[in-house]
Design an enzyme around this catalytic site. Structure first.
Site, PDB file in Angstrom:
ATOM      1  CG  ASP A 167       2.892   2.212   3.651  1.00 24.42           C
ATOM      2  OD1 ASP A 167       4.038   2.309   4.122  1.00 24.42           O
ATOM      3  OD2 ASP A 167       2.661   2.217   2.427  1.00 24.42           O
ATOM      4  CG  HIS A 170       2.157  -1.230  -0.550  1.00 23.55           C
ATOM      5  ND1 HIS A 170       2.963  -1.575  -1.624  1.00 23.55           N
ATOM      6  CD2 HIS A 170       2.963  -0.572   0.326  1.00 23.55           C
ATOM      7  CE1 HIS A 170       4.186  -1.127  -1.402  1.00 23.55           C
ATOM      8  NE2 HIS A 170       4.226  -0.507  -0.222  1.00 23.55           N
ATOM      9  NE  ARG A 174       8.623  -0.059  -3.582  1.00 20.19           N
ATOM     10  CZ  ARG A 174       7.783   0.542  -2.741  1.00 20.19           C
ATOM     11  NH1 ARG A 174       7.168   1.664  -3.094  1.00 20.19           N
ATOM     12  NH2 ARG A 174       7.539   0.019  -1.555  1.00 20.19           N
ATOM     13  CG  HIS A 189       5.767   7.774   0.032  1.00 21.17           C
ATOM     14  ND1 HIS A 189       5.579   6.722  -0.840  1.00 21.17           N
ATOM     15  CD2 HIS A 189       6.519   7.296   1.055  1.00 21.17           C
ATOM     16  CE1 HIS A 189       6.194   5.647  -0.369  1.00 21.17           C
ATOM     17  NE2 HIS A 189       6.778   5.964   0.773  1.00 21.17           N
TER      18      HIS A 189
END
Length: 746
Positions: A206, A120, A89, A132
């Site tokens: 986030d 981020h 990414r 996550h």
């Protein structure tokens, strides 16, 4: 999605700001929409204008479905190959390149009317864990954070970035509080981002349901902490009623001031104003939305991006692009993809490439059988498909796969194609070709690159192994083979080509033919190629682009004339000499003084044709229902011609035929019968062999040639004719003409 947006906007008193996480386009979240290359593929592209164009197109598509903010671009510097969540990414490991590409992406979105949200913050690139699932620790000192991780954010802020996403990371050098995510840290969000870096746009957390924060703080508490830290928007609050009550309570107790809340709301209202939400808008039209999203110009842009990203590594022996096809005996192995994929089909357009496939988790026994099947090939193209995105399970490359490739490398030339993450190259040594993703577009273009129809200009965005470093990538120039592309590349409107479709379909409806294929080429580029209809009026087998047609009299141009030109170039033929110079059997006949040039220009005075089949139909013993040494020449199903019939009957009739109009142009089949004989005499080879080895095989014309039934599956043949007069059957794989039937090209 559009219906949902329309409904929500209709019931909201204040226009809603709609966001999406679409780093590589709407296809990342919504079906029936476009997916562009992920950021690591973009990191390989040298021309950042393409990235700007992509982001501008994503902005157009976002607006088309009522979205105003995209949670992109990712500007984390991925200098940790074991990063499980950022990885592909990211634009890569070079902070300067990441920043430049991030700016191009940001500007494309914002020029297109969409708020860009870089992420981020303060930098997720050097993480060994997924936020996550847990709270990753970034173990870098403040100087390292400032010089690497923060570098792209600073550059984007200076260029007018509208939003930044704060990450759920533990960064002890910036805030030593135990188990406190950076998204909840005032020293990071307010002191560093807003004050020191001067960011005045929207600060967005986030997702608040991620374990990086939810594991340590309950719903409500973490939402309050996010606002106290300096965030303006809370993303995906896990329990909105609880979060709402907790924020009200925090304001009531003085933890949060009303002025702080007002300031955040004012920034959000200003963002809405800037995106055109100052007034209620009419509902988005649902009808035709899929066509409006998947426009041809967007598809062509995607092709440009993929093509620009293709990266060639380890090409020290200059194998790529493949030039002299006769040096190679190719095979292709797709690992993780079934036989018949786009990559394999496209390879077959350039050379004869038998294909094989096996599963990703193939056993040693599977590979042993495959290896045995590859013994007769000297060059094997191996394509790795459906790979994993991170190093979990080694990107989906099994030990048996590595061992299989290593064994082949010991005694064969290997071209390895990676349709996935370049980090997996650490498993291999040797020639590599990186395509970054496994889309049909990437498969087609990579095959074209291998054979030199297109070039390669990509550079590796990360250090993949000790052999392949960031920035590596050989520039490959195309060598002139046919490219398969979109009409946009040639400035041709795709809509203008629809008339071709209508003409083709009209011919089928009027029963001029049951099916056809049409190809259009300009400047060495195929920009239109379609198949229509079926093989016959009764058989519903759909026509395919790789079906094989009887070229009939085109054979004269595609073999006999070509062969004549080749022999002329070699100085073996003099076109002004009489034919009897080369065919002594014509001495003392009415043909002995005919010059070759008069044969080729149909000015020799020969009769147009001789209907040999009429006499053959009546003469007993010419044909047999079975093949044998005495009847070797196939004419049709259960119909074989006597071995000596051409020489003893047909050729004698050709020689004895009258000359009627010398010096005058009269098209004649007989001229090419004579030229065939001349070619075979001078070359000391049969015309079919000479044409095959001199032209068709070197050019990679895998289906063109003589006696096609000997090498091509019958189901690929388009019928030549429904012969009701002579052979009394449908001719499939058998050519139209009797005289040249064993030499007519298909």
């Amino acid at each position: 999605q559009v219906q949902l947006v329309n409904y929500l906007q209709s019931v909201s008193r204040i226009p809603l700001l709609i966001s999406i996480d679409a780093e590589c386009g709407l296809g990342m979240r919504l079906d029936s929409t476009m997916t562009f290359p992920h950021e690591m593929a973009l990191g390989a592209i040298r021309d950042n204008k393409l990235i700007y164009n992509m982001a501008y197109e994503i902005a157009r598509q976002c607006r088309a479905i009522g979205v105003h903010m995209d949670m992109a671009p990712v500007v984390d510097v991925n200098d940790n190959p074991y990063n499980p969540i950022i990885n592909e990414r990211s634009f890569g490991e070079n902070k300067t390149i990441v920043a430049a590409k991030g700016i191009a992406y940001m500007q494309g979105l914002q020029d297109g009317g969409i708020l860009a949200v870089a992420k981020h913050f303060p930098g997720h690139g050097d993480s060994f864990e997924d936020s996550h699932l847990t709270l990753p620790v970034i173990d870098r000192n403040a100087r390292q954070m400032d010089s690497v991780e923060l570098y792209p954010f600073k550059k984007l802020i200076n260029q007018g970035l509208s939003g930044i996403m704060t990450a759920h990371l533990s960064v002890p050098s910036l805030d030593p509080t135990i188990n406190l995510a950076s998204s909840l840290s005032k020293p990071i969000v307010t002191d560093l981002l807003k004050i020191k870096l001067g960011f005045s746009g929207l600060a967005i957390t986030d997702a608040m349901n991620m374990s990086g924060v939810s594991h340590y703080y309950p719903a409500g508490d973490r939402d309050v902490k996010a606002l106290m830290a300096g965030n303006d928007i809370i993303l995906l609050a896990e329990n909105i009623p609880v979060a709402f009550r907790s924020i009200l309570h925090a304001v009531g107790t003085g933890q949060l001031s009303r002025n702080e809340i007002d300031a955040k709301v004012r920034k959000i209202l200003m963002a809405k104003y800037l995106t055109g939400l100052k007034v209620k808008r009419a509902p988005i039209q649902v009808s035709g939305i899929t066509l409006r999203l998947n426009m041809q110009k967007a598809k062509y842009l995607n092709q440009q991006l993929v093509e620009a990203s293709l990266t060639v590594l380890g090409n020290a022996d200059k194998t790529l692009p493949i030039r002299d096809l006769l040096q190679y005996k190719f095979a292709e192995v797709s690992i993780g993809e079934l036989n018949g994929n786009i990559f394999q089909k496209t390879l077959g357009r350039y050379a004869r490439v038998p294909t094989f496939s096996t599963y990703k988790d193939g056993t040693d026994s599977d590979y042993a059988k495959l290896e045995d099947s590859l013994r007769s090939f000297n060059t094997v193209i191996i394509a790795l498909h459906n790979l994993e995105k991170s190093d979990k399970d080694n990107y989906g490359v099994r030990g048996s796969t590595r061992d299989f490739i290593a064994r082949l490398q010991a005694h064969k030339r290997i071209i390895l194609v990676v349709f996935g993450n370049p980090y997996l190259l650490s498993n291999f040594v040797g020639l590599q070709n990186v395509a970054y993703d496994d889309s049909p577009t990437a498969q087609s273009l990579t095959a074209q690159l291998i054979f030199g129809a297109i070039g390669a200009n990509g550079r590796l965005p990360v250090t993949a192994s000790s052999q392949f470093k960031a920035g590596d990538g050989e520039v490959i120039n195309p060598i002139g083979r046919i490219k398969y592309t979109m009409p946009d590349e040639l400035g041709i409107s795709p809509a203008s080509l629809l008339k071709i479709d209508s003409i083709a379909i009209d011919g089928i409806v009027k029963k001029a033919y049951p099916g056809c294929t049409i190809m259009a080429i300009k400047d060495g580029k195929v920009f239109y190629a379609k198949a229509f209809g079926t093989h016959t009026y009764l058989d519903r087998t759909l026509t395919q682009l790789d079906d094989v047609f009887d070229l009939a009299s085109v054979t004269k141009i595609s073999s006999t004339v070509l062969a004549t030109m080749k022999l002329y170039d070699q100085g073996l033929l003099d076109l002004h000499k009489p034919i009897s110079t080369y065919l002594p059997e014509l001495i003392n006949t009415n043909k002995q003084n005919i010059r070759l040039i008069d044969l080729l220009t149909h000015q020799a005075g020969l009769v147009p044709y001789i209907p040999f089949y009429l006499a053959a139909m009546k003469e007993p013993g010419v044909f047999s229902p079975d093949s044998s040494a005495g009847y070797p020449v196939r004419v049709a199903q259960h119909m074989y011609q006597r071995a000596d019939y051409f020489k003893q009957v047909i050729w004698k009739q050709v020689i004895a035929s009258p000359i009627k109009t010398p010096g005058k142009y009269v098209y004649s089949d007989l001229s090419m019968y004579f030229m065939r004989a001349v070619v075979e005499k001078v070359s000391n080879d049969k015309l079919d062999n000479f044409a095959m080895k001199t032209f068709y095989e070197p050019l990679g014309l895998t289906t063109m040639g003589f006696n096609p039934r000997n090498r091509i599956a019958v189901n690929r043949f388009m019928p030549t004719e429904n012969d009701k007069l002579w052979r009394k059957q449908l001719l499939v794989g058998d050519v139209h003409e009797l005289v040249m039937q064993d030499f007519s090209v298909m």
